[in-house]
Design an enzyme around this catalytic site. Structure first.
Site, PDB file in Angstrom:
ATOM      1  N   LYS A  46     -40.478  32.725  26.174  1.00 28.26           N
ATOM      2  CA  LYS A  46     -40.312  32.987  27.602  1.00 28.26           C
ATOM      3  C   LYS A  46     -39.898  31.738  28.378  1.00 28.26           C
ATOM      4  O   LYS A  46     -40.314  31.520  29.508  1.00 28.26           O
ATOM      5  CB  LYS A  46     -41.588  33.594  28.209  1.00 28.26           C
ATOM      6  CG  LYS A  46     -42.128  34.806  27.466  1.00 28.26           C
ATOM      7  CD  LYS A  46     -41.048  35.830  27.140  1.00 28.26           C
ATOM      8  CE  LYS A  46     -40.422  36.451  28.392  1.00 28.26           C
ATOM      9  NZ  LYS A  46     -39.283  37.362  28.041  1.00 28.26           N
ATOM     10  N   HIS A 101     -38.691  29.567  17.593  1.00 33.23           N
ATOM     11  CA  HIS A 101     -39.869  29.134  18.351  1.00 33.23           C
ATOM     12  C   HIS A 101     -40.737  28.186  17.519  1.00 33.23           C
ATOM     13  O   HIS A 101     -41.884  27.920  17.877  1.00 33.23           O
ATOM     14  CB  HIS A 101     -40.723  30.344  18.753  1.00 33.23           C
ATOM     15  CG  HIS A 101     -40.073  31.282  19.715  1.00 33.23           C
ATOM     16  ND1 HIS A 101     -39.317  30.857  20.794  1.00 33.23           N
ATOM     17  CD2 HIS A 101     -40.076  32.653  19.778  1.00 33.23           C
ATOM     18  CE1 HIS A 101     -38.882  31.915  21.469  1.00 33.23           C
ATOM     19  NE2 HIS A 101     -39.333  33.004  20.878  1.00 33.23           N
ATOM     20  N   SER A 131     -44.366  35.222  32.916  1.00 33.72           N
ATOM     21  CA  SER A 131     -43.370  36.021  32.211  1.00 33.72           C
ATOM     22  C   SER A 131     -43.927  36.568  30.901  1.00 33.72           C
ATOM     23  O   SER A 131     -43.706  37.738  30.551  1.00 33.72           O
ATOM     24  CB  SER A 131     -42.127  35.167  31.939  1.00 33.72           C
ATOM     25  OG  SER A 131     -41.144  35.904  31.251  1.00 33.72           O
TER      26      SER A 131
END
Length: 293
Positions: A46, A101, A131
């Protein structure tokens, strides 16, 4: 009730999304062969991941800029560790673009030869938290939270995909000299997308004409991406029935300072105390509000 193990897989101290992670690949990350012209987008979840996928797709692929090739950005810049389609990375043509990630300590060893490039996008963690809260409640593959207080606890405990935000950004930054890496702030990209695209393309050694630059900037705006099925992931969610409700978008707001509409004064002050404790000596700056310079 702690459902962490239901939704997350802990591998060497990092939490991965259990239902989507390519376990075999993750277990052999050290040996994943890196090519000199590979490019990685690395983010904490995010933080502008899909946006940067679009930017790199537009920089690298003329067919994406002029819309002559109908290839989705998630296929042009696929995740390394998450692959619903089981992408054959070994046989992908160069230059390969990746999304990840991963924390720095799980990165393939080949990235440390400083030839392959990494673009690391970071975002102020209050907006990341906000988010992520909405995102987790929307997707069936993520653990939902009754309220933002519940999610904030898990976020600050690092019991979410990507683990602890503070560790992720600090780890990559403190080991930046081990990699060929460019740090870009999400909020600066929002404020001046054109300059940010130029900075990214220069780092990638991809020269754009003024005309091409205009196209990249135009197609990479948030509103244009929301309308672009190749860029916004909505079609995947519909095809796989991954959402809890039909209402909502993969690209929700993308604004700066949305946390102000969600965190109470007490929650904000608590977050600030933790941030100051963990990041007081951290040199990268953060923008918390749209009005900040």
């Amino acid at each position: 009730m702690d459902n962490t193990d239901t939704y997350l897989l802990n591998f060497k101290g990092c939490y991965f999304q259990r239902s989507l992670v390519d376990v075999d690949l993750v277990e052999h990350l050290d040996d994943f062969e890196i090519r000199d012209d590979d490019v990685f987008i690395i983010t904490y979840p995010k933080s502008g991941t899909i946006w940067t996928q679009q930017i790199l797709s537009l920089i690298y692929f003329e067919g994406h800029r002029n819309r002559s090739e109908l290839v989705n950005t998630c296929d042009r810049v696929p995740f390394l560790e998450y692959s619903a389609q089981k992408v054959d990375h070994v046989n992908r043509p160069s230059p390969r673009l990746f999304t990840s990630h991963l924390p720095y300590y799980l990165a393939p060893k080949g990235l440390k030869n400083r030839k392959a490039k990494i673009v690391y996008i970071y975002r102020n963690p209050k907006d990341v938290l906000t988010s992520y809260f909405h995102f987790s409640n929307w997707l069936v593959t993520f653990e939902p939270s009754d309220n933002i207080e519940h999610f904030m606890k898990r976020f600050l405990d690092g019991k979410v995909m990507g683990s602890l935000w503070f560790d992720h950004i600090r780890g990559w930054y403190e080991h930046r000299h081990d990699f060929n890496i460019l740090f870009m702030m999400y909020e600066e990209m929002k404020k001046d997308l054109r300059s940010s695209v130029l900075k990214i393309s220069s780092f990638l050694e991809k020269e754009l004409s003024e005309e091409d630059l205009d196209v990249v900037v135009s197609q990479a705006t948030f509103q244009n991406m929301k309308l672009d099925p190749q860029a916004n992931y909505d079609y995947i969610l519909e095809a796989e029935n991954w959402t809890r409700t039909k209402e909502g978008d993969f690209l929700r707001k993308g604004t700066i300072g949305d946390w102000k509409h969600h965190l109470t004064v007490e929650q904000n002050e608590r977050f600030d105390r933790i941030f100051q404790m963990k990041m007081k000596d951290f040199p990268l700056k953060f923008i918390w509000d749209i009005n900040e310079e």
